[in-house]
Write a protein that holds these residues in place. Structure first.
Motif, PDB file in Angstrom:
ATOM      1  N   VAL A  44      44.497  14.530  27.162  1.00  0.00           N
ATOM      2  CA  VAL A  44      44.799  15.792  27.846  1.00  0.00           C
ATOM      3  C   VAL A  44      44.584  16.957  26.896  1.00  0.00           C
ATOM      4  O   VAL A  44      43.959  17.964  27.256  1.00  0.00           O
ATOM      5  CB  VAL A  44      46.246  15.785  28.396  1.00  0.00           C
ATOM      6  N   TRP A  62      40.612  17.291  26.378  1.00  0.00           N
ATOM      7  CA  TRP A  62      39.750  17.672  27.494  1.00  0.00           C
ATOM      8  C   TRP A  62      40.244  18.883  28.278  1.00  0.00           C
ATOM      9  O   TRP A  62      39.450  19.605  28.870  1.00  0.00           O
ATOM     10  CB  TRP A  62      39.594  16.499  28.473  1.00  0.00           C
ATOM     11  N   TYR A  63      41.533  19.131  28.305  1.00  0.00           N
ATOM     12  CA  TYR A  63      42.063  20.207  29.143  1.00  0.00           C
ATOM     13  C   TYR A  63      42.474  21.393  28.295  1.00  0.00           C
ATOM     14  O   TYR A  63      43.254  21.267  27.349  1.00  0.00           O
ATOM     15  CB  TYR A  63      43.259  19.706  29.962  1.00  0.00           C
ATOM     16  N   GLU A  64      41.956  22.547  28.657  1.00  0.00           N
ATOM     17  CA  GLU A  64      42.317  23.786  27.966  1.00  0.00           C
ATOM     18  C   GLU A  64      43.036  24.672  28.979  1.00  0.00           C
ATOM     19  O   GLU A  64      42.436  25.131  29.953  1.00  0.00           O
ATOM     20  CB  GLU A  64      41.072  24.498  27.452  1.00  0.00           C
TER      21      GLU A  64
END
Length: 138
Positions: free
Chosen positions: A107, A110-112
């Motif tokens: 997480v 990959w997630y901003e």
């Protein structure tokens, strides 16, 4: 019976004599006939291609909103045609194994999360859009 055979034989002899005496004329006539045959075949092929394009043009006109009877609620089944799918997606190959639950490290990688400033800008744009839609409403 013999008379008929001799007449047919005489006709073939006359044809052979004509061909042997007039070779140049026969070659020219045969070339002209072959040219006409090729030209007619090309015209037939091009006319079939034009028919295919006119078919797609009729599909467009039938499905366009100007010619449709959908507004009135009446649909003529003779005019309605199903169009081909416009786009086909290419096959997708995933670069990693897909999982339902991500781990914390994944997480973070990959997630901003969006910044506060970006969220405020998005909210303003959405508010403008909603106001514009509501102004047009009666």
């Amino acid at each position: 019976m013999i008379d008929l055979k001799s007449k047919i034989g005489d006709i073939f002899k006359n044809i052979q004599e004509f061909f042997s005496n007039n070779r140049k004329a026969v070659i020219i006539i045969v070339c002209i006939l072959i040219f006409i045959l090729i030209l007619s075949l090309l015209l037939i092929l091009f006319s079939q291609k034009k028919d295919n394009t006119s078919y797609s043009e009729t599909k467009r006109t039938v499905l366009s909103s100007k010619n449709s009877d959908f507004k009135s609620g009446k649909v003529n089944a003779d005019k309605l045609q199903i169009i081909d799918e416009p786009l086909y997606l290419p096959p997708i190959q995933f670069s990693r194994e897909q999982r339902k639950i991500w781990e914390k490290e994944e997480v973070d990688y990959w997630y901003e999360p969006p910044a506060e400033k970006d969220m405020e800008e998005l909210h303003k744009q959405n508010k403008k859009l909603a106001d514009k839609i509501l102004e047009a409403a009666p």
